[in-house]
Design a protein around this motif. Structure first.
Motif, PDB file in Angstrom:
ATOM      1  N   LYS A 184     -13.200   0.494  14.293  1.00 50.38           N
ATOM      2  CA  LYS A 184     -14.533   0.476  14.622  1.00 50.38           C
ATOM      3  C   LYS A 184     -14.946  -0.508  15.819  1.00 50.38           C
ATOM      4  O   LYS A 184     -15.330  -0.338  16.899  1.00 50.38           O
ATOM      5  N   ALA A 213     -20.914  -7.748  10.908  1.00 49.18           N
ATOM      6  CA  ALA A 213     -20.894  -9.025  11.151  1.00 49.18           C
ATOM      7  C   ALA A 213     -22.156  -9.699  10.569  1.00 49.18           C
ATOM      8  O   ALA A 213     -22.328 -10.843   9.995  1.00 49.18           O
ATOM      9  N   TYR A 229     -24.094  -8.161   8.072  1.00 46.36           N
ATOM     10  CA  TYR A 229     -24.138  -8.099   6.489  1.00 46.36           C
ATOM     11  C   TYR A 229     -23.051  -9.135   6.026  1.00 46.36           C
ATOM     12  O   TYR A 229     -23.057  -9.882   4.894  1.00 46.36           O
ATOM     13  N   ARG A 230     -21.884  -9.640   6.808  1.00 48.93           N
ATOM     14  CA  ARG A 230     -21.148 -10.502   6.296  1.00 48.93           C
ATOM     15  C   ARG A 230     -21.638 -11.915   6.271  1.00 48.93           C
ATOM     16  O   ARG A 230     -21.353 -12.826   5.515  1.00 48.93           O
ATOM     17  N   ARG A 239     -14.583 -13.183   8.934  1.00 49.51           N
ATOM     18  CA  ARG A 239     -13.419 -12.144   8.949  1.00 49.51           C
ATOM     19  C   ARG A 239     -12.912 -12.340   7.385  1.00 49.51           C
ATOM     20  O   ARG A 239     -11.816 -11.553   7.148  1.00 49.51           O
ATOM     21  N   GLY A 252     -15.836 -10.368   3.225  1.00 52.45           N
ATOM     22  CA  GLY A 252     -16.082  -8.724   3.331  1.00 52.45           C
ATOM     23  C   GLY A 252     -16.119  -8.160   1.864  1.00 52.45           C
ATOM     24  O   GLY A 252     -17.122  -7.354   1.783  1.00 52.45           O
ATOM     25  N   ALA A 279     -19.865  -8.950   1.300  1.00 47.65           N
ATOM     26  CA  ALA A 279     -20.687  -8.228   1.977  1.00 47.65           C
ATOM     27  C   ALA A 279     -20.809  -6.564   1.364  1.00 47.65           C
ATOM     28  O   ALA A 279     -21.784  -6.385   1.555  1.00 47.65           O
ATOM     29  N   SER A 280     -19.752  -6.114   1.027  1.00 43.35           N
ATOM     30  CA  SER A 280     -19.773  -4.854   0.350  1.00 43.35           C
ATOM     31  C   SER A 280     -20.528  -4.872  -0.677  1.00 43.35           C
ATOM     32  O   SER A 280     -21.439  -3.905  -1.070  1.00 43.35           O
ATOM     33  N   SER A 311     -24.531  -5.843   0.308  1.00 39.53           N
ATOM     34  CA  SER A 311     -25.151  -5.085   1.104  1.00 39.53           C
ATOM     35  C   SER A 311     -25.861  -3.712   0.389  1.00 39.53           C
ATOM     36  O   SER A 311     -26.444  -2.928   1.207  1.00 39.53           O
ATOM     37  N   ARG A 346     -30.857  -4.967   3.061  1.00 39.90           N
ATOM     38  CA  ARG A 346     -30.848  -4.032   4.036  1.00 39.90           C
ATOM     39  C   ARG A 346     -32.182  -4.001   4.920  1.00 39.90           C
ATOM     40  O   ARG A 346     -32.006  -3.763   6.280  1.00 39.90           O
ATOM     41  N   GLY A 368     -21.237   0.341  12.364  1.00 40.48           N
ATOM     42  CA  GLY A 368     -21.656  -0.188  10.922  1.00 40.48           C
ATOM     43  C   GLY A 368     -21.144   1.314   9.979  1.00 40.48           C
ATOM     44  O   GLY A 368     -20.067   1.985  10.111  1.00 40.48           O
ATOM     45  N   ARG A 369     -22.188   1.272   9.124  1.00 39.11           N
ATOM     46  CA  ARG A 369     -22.029   2.304   8.122  1.00 39.11           C
ATOM     47  C   ARG A 369     -23.163   3.420   8.019  1.00 39.11           C
ATOM     48  O   ARG A 369     -23.039   4.648   7.740  1.00 39.11           O
ATOM     49  N   ILE A 423     -25.522   3.320  10.924  1.00 35.98           N
ATOM     50  CA  ILE A 423     -26.361   3.480  12.121  1.00 35.98           C
ATOM     51  C   ILE A 423     -26.700   4.761  12.674  1.00 35.98           C
ATOM     52  O   ILE A 423     -27.992   5.096  12.710  1.00 35.98           O
ATOM     53  N   ARG A 461     -13.792  -0.670  -1.724  1.00 35.16           N
ATOM     54  CA  ARG A 461     -14.668  -0.739  -0.608  1.00 35.16           C
ATOM     55  C   ARG A 461     -15.366   0.423  -0.142  1.00 35.16           C
ATOM     56  O   ARG A 461     -16.361   0.715  -0.163  1.00 35.16           O
ATOM     57  N   ASP A 486     -19.063   1.432  -0.542  1.00 34.67           N
ATOM     58  CA  ASP A 486     -19.964   1.815   0.550  1.00 34.67           C
ATOM     59  C   ASP A 486     -20.430   3.474   0.539  1.00 34.67           C
ATOM     60  O   ASP A 486     -21.430   3.536   0.969  1.00 34.67           O
ATOM     61  N   ARG A 546     -23.088   3.967  -2.806  1.00 41.84           N
ATOM     62  CA  ARG A 546     -24.276   3.127  -3.064  1.00 41.84           C
ATOM     63  C   ARG A 546     -25.644   4.056  -2.809  1.00 41.84           C
ATOM     64  O   ARG A 546     -25.613   5.054  -2.049  1.00 41.84           O
TER      65      ARG A 546
HETATM   66  O1   DC Z   1     -17.595  -3.341   8.894  1.00 39.11           O
HETATM   67  P1   DC Z   1     -17.441  -4.606   8.132  1.00 39.11           P
HETATM   68  O2   DC Z   1     -16.057  -4.535   7.310  1.00 39.11           O
HETATM   69  O3   DC Z   1     -17.497  -6.011   8.952  1.00 39.11           O
HETATM   70  O4   DC Z   1     -18.618  -4.501   6.942  1.00 39.11           O
HETATM   71  C1   DC Z   1     -18.721  -5.278   6.091  1.00 39.11           C
HETATM   72  C2   DC Z   1     -19.627  -4.848   4.708  1.00 39.11           C
HETATM   73  O5   DC Z   1     -20.929  -4.796   5.274  1.00 39.11           O
HETATM   74  C3   DC Z   1     -19.217  -3.531   4.355  1.00 39.11           C
HETATM   75  O6   DC Z   1     -18.318  -3.132   3.341  1.00 39.11           O
HETATM   76  C4   DC Z   1     -20.365  -2.739   4.172  1.00 39.11           C
HETATM   77  C5   DC Z   1     -21.631  -3.379   4.843  1.00 39.11           C
HETATM   78  N1   DC Z   1     -21.993  -3.064   5.905  1.00 39.11           N
HETATM   79  C6   DC Z   1     -23.199  -1.992   5.713  1.00 39.11           C
HETATM   80  O7   DC Z   1     -23.572  -1.899   4.388  1.00 39.11           O
HETATM   81  N2   DC Z   1     -23.837  -1.458   6.741  1.00 39.11           N
HETATM   82  C7   DC Z   1     -23.483  -1.581   7.859  1.00 39.11           C
HETATM   83  N3   DC Z   1     -24.337  -1.023   8.889  1.00 39.11           N
HETATM   84  C8   DC Z   1     -22.312  -2.555   8.323  1.00 39.11           C
HETATM   85  C9   DC Z   1     -21.687  -2.922   7.058  1.00 39.11           C
END
Ligand code: DC
Length: 224
Positions: free
Chosen positions: A15, A35, A37-38, A89, A94, A97-98, A101, A107, A127-128, A130, A178, A182, A185
């Motif tokens: 992505k 980034a 969320y990280r 990174r 990561g 973040a998972s 988030s 959120r 993202g996830r 968007i 992951r 993702d 949830r």
């Molecule tokens: O895309 P990434 O690997 O940098 O994202 C890290 C974590 O952040 C991912 O496992 C889930 C979360 N995330 C999210 O929940 N919603 C987003 N829009 C972007 C990332």
């Protein structure tokens, strides 16, 4: 009306690489929401928060002031006044973040920031959630994916190229776990928006993927 492009998909689908190229081609700003969320996850790690402790994550989230700056065209995430890009990174970040988030307070806070950015200028945002939640009115929505095997191999090669020791099976399992988190949830799970175009990058080069997205962009916006 804004010509925002939403790119969603699982970890390792390419992505960010693709979104950067597309943003350049359409003169938009690239926004990497992962980034953000990280950065929030880093804040949790630094404060010793247990990823399973939802109340502690909600509380700690209040003390994270996250903003975005663009330095030489690159997105820099500023956490409480510090540019934290160099830390984001890491696998540990990561994985946290998972986990963090999934928290509704995390959120809500980051979605507000993402919407503000997209209201100000044309963005290519990845993202996830968007296309489904953050920018449901985005003009172009892409769901970018690739098989777990291909994504694990890409990550393995990336680490090997940096001279960092890695184990393919560990990476494979982390990516699979992951994806599961993702996608399952409660709030804003990763899923393809109804009006998103699916692009499977398993057998495509970076340039082929970018060209395909630009083609979809031209079809949707009528731009030559
Ligand atoms: O895309 P990434 O690997 O940098 O994202 C890290 C974590 O952040 C991912 O496992 C889930 C979360 N995330 C999210 O929940 N919603 C987003 N829009 C972007 C990332």
């Amino acid at each position: 009306m804004r010509k925002n492009i939403a790119i969603d998909g699982p970890a390792g689908a390419g992505k960010s690489t693709i979104a950067k190229k597309v943003a350049k081609a359409v003169s938009a700003i690239y926004v990497d929401t992962g980034a953000m969320y990280r950065a929030m996850a880093l804040h949790m790690i630094r404060n010793g928060i247990d990823p399973e402790d939802a109340a502690a994550i909600s509380r700690q989230c209040q003390s994270a002031d996250i903003t975005i700056e663009y330095i030489d065209g690159e997105q820099a995430v500023i956490l409480n006044g510090e540019n934290v890009n160099a830390f984001l990174r890491r696998e540990e970040v990561g994985n946290m973040a998972s986990r963090s988030s999934v928290n509704p307070d995390v959120r809500a806070k980051l979605m507000e920031l993402q919407r503000q950015l997209a209201a100000r200028t044309d963005v290519v945002m990845d993202g996830r959630d968007i296309g489904t939640v953050v920018l449901p009115d985005a003009r172009v929505k892409i769901y970018l994916t690739a098989s777990v095997e291909v994504r694990a191999k890409r990550r393995f090669d990336e680490l090997a190229a940096k001279g960092q020791p890695a184990d393919y099976n560990t990476i494979f399992n982390e990516i699979r776990d992951r994806d599961y988190r993702d996608m399952h949830r409660e709030i804003a799970p990763l899923k393809q928006a109804e009006d998103a175009v699916l692009v499977d990058t398993s057998d495509m080069t970076i340039d082929e993927v970018a060209d395909r997205i630009l083609e979809i962009y031209r079809e949707k916006t009528g731009k030559a």
